[in-house]
Design an enzyme around this catalytic site. Structure first.
Site, PDB file in Angstrom:
ATOM      1  N   LYS A 116       0.874  -1.170   0.000  1.00  0.00           N
ATOM      2  CA  LYS A 116       0.000   0.000   0.000  1.00  0.00           C
ATOM      3  C   LYS A 116       0.911   1.220   0.000  1.00  0.00           C
ATOM      4  O   LYS A 116       1.635   1.472   0.960  1.00  0.00           O
ATOM      5  CB  LYS A 116      -0.914   0.016   1.223  1.00  0.00           C
ATOM      6  CG  LYS A 116      -1.780   1.267   1.281  1.00  0.00           C
ATOM      7  CD  LYS A 116      -2.487   1.415   2.611  1.00  0.00           C
ATOM      8  CE  LYS A 116      -3.079   2.814   2.717  1.00  0.00           C
ATOM      9  NZ  LYS A 116      -3.684   3.073   4.049  1.00  0.00           N
ATOM     10  N   GLY A 152      -8.215   8.766   9.793  1.00  0.00           N
ATOM     11  CA  GLY A 152      -8.555   8.854  11.205  1.00  0.00           C
ATOM     12  C   GLY A 152      -9.623   9.859  11.557  1.00  0.00           C
ATOM     13  O   GLY A 152      -9.946  10.034  12.730  1.00  0.00           O
ATOM     14  N   ALA A 177      -9.503   5.163   4.140  1.00  0.00           N
ATOM     15  CA  ALA A 177      -9.340   6.288   5.075  1.00  0.00           C
ATOM     16  C   ALA A 177     -10.615   7.090   5.250  1.00  0.00           C
ATOM     17  O   ALA A 177     -11.377   7.318   4.303  1.00  0.00           O
ATOM     18  CB  ALA A 177      -8.209   7.224   4.657  1.00  0.00           C
ATOM     19  N   ASN A 195      -8.987   1.372   9.927  1.00  0.00           N
ATOM     20  CA  ASN A 195      -8.234   0.975  11.113  1.00  0.00           C
ATOM     21  C   ASN A 195      -8.777   1.668  12.366  1.00  0.00           C
ATOM     22  O   ASN A 195      -9.284   1.034  13.282  1.00  0.00           O
ATOM     23  CB  ASN A 195      -6.755   1.296  10.927  1.00  0.00           C
ATOM     24  CG  ASN A 195      -5.855   0.757  12.026  1.00  0.00           C
ATOM     25  OD1 ASN A 195      -4.645   0.709  11.859  1.00  0.00           O
ATOM     26  ND2 ASN A 195      -6.379   0.330  13.155  1.00  0.00           N
ATOM     27  N   THR A 196      -8.695   3.000  12.387  1.00  0.00           N
ATOM     28  CA  THR A 196      -8.984   3.747  13.608  1.00  0.00           C
ATOM     29  C   THR A 196     -10.386   3.488  14.140  1.00  0.00           C
ATOM     30  O   THR A 196     -10.576   3.349  15.360  1.00  0.00           O
ATOM     31  CB  THR A 196      -8.804   5.259  13.354  1.00  0.00           C
ATOM     32  OG1 THR A 196      -7.509   5.486  12.802  1.00  0.00           O
ATOM     33  CG2 THR A 196      -8.947   6.045  14.634  1.00  0.00           C
TER      34      THR A 196
END
Length: 256
Positions: free
Chosen positions: A96, A157, A184, A206-207
């Site tokens: 990535k 995030g 994202a 992720n976050t």
């Protein structure tokens, strides 16, 4: 379902591995969600006692394809060097590719991104570029050898969801055969489902999972939402209308 450099994912959730409260919770999030890919940031030093090696072993034991990334890189040289280190550690051609251009928003430097993508694809990497929803940049990345595009939904995030839905729709329409991943900015399962309803092929996040009160349950919620969104797109949903349309037929209705 589209393939990613020839690999068909069991689940279109690509889940990050950073910021979890513990390794056990990280493992539970993957187990409960059935995430199809683990994304991993490469750390440049593992410390004198090689403390990071246990983490790498945990990631490999998840038994899913690993997608290393070049997070935190701001130059072409830095990103290319990090990609080579990742290939050595994880024994994968996948990368990535992130080349950050703006510190506050973490927006990609698309000029450096295209340059780095060209270098890496010529060196045998299978590049997943973290990019914007700009169609001209997308064309340049495909010309550089990328077979997957990963436009952002919102700043990393932020949890803002899909900041430019029109741009994402246009990208999907313009590149119907290219695997597209929203990468994202996704904060809620509903946002992930909406991206899949637009025809996207996977979601990377992720976050929103790692920072949840219960990361494992949140990971499962995202997985369920992503699969539901994909099923809805595949079912060819109705188009919105400006006016009402009765669901009950008027034929045979009694008139008094």
């Amino acid at each position: 379902m589209k393939t990613f450099y020839g690999i068909k994912l069991e689940n279109p959730l690509m889940l990050g591995t950073a910021q979890y409260p513990s390794p056990a919770i990280l493992a539970d999030a993957f187990k409960l969600s059935g995430a199809g890919v683990a994304t991993v940031s490469l750390r440049r030093e593992s410390g004198a006692d090689r403390a990071g090696q246990n983490f790498w072993q945990l990631i490999k034991e998840l038994d899913v394809p690993i997608l290393p990334n070049t997070a935190g890189c701001y130059t072409v040289k830095e990103a290319v060097t990090t990609a080579h280190m990742a290939r050595e550690i994880f024994d994968t051609k996948w990368i990535k590719l992130e080349v950050i251009g703006h510190t506050d928003t973490l927006q990609p430097d698309v000029y450096a991104l295209v340059e780095a993508a060209q270098i890496l694809t010529e060196d045998g990497f299978e590049v997943f570029p973290y990019t914007t929803e700009d169609m001209v940049v997308a064309e340049r990345l495909l010309e550089a050898g990328c077979e997957v595009l990963m436009p952002w939904g919102a700043p990393i995030g932020s949890g803002l969801g899909l900041n430019n839905e029109h741009g994402l729709r246009m990208l999907r329409a313009h590149f119907p055969d290219v695997p597209l991943v929203v990468d994202a900015g996704i904060g809620l399962p509903s946002q992930a489902a909406h991206a899949m309803e637009l025809g996207y092929d996977a979601i990377l996040l992720n976050t929103a999972v790692a920072k949840a009160g219960d990361p494992a349950q949140m990971a499962k919620a995202f997985s369920d939402a992503i699969l539901a969104g994909k099923a809805a797109f595949d079912a060819d949903p109705m188009e919105p209308r400006d006016m009402a349309e009765p669901s009950t037929p008027v034929i045979g209705k009694a008139f008094l």
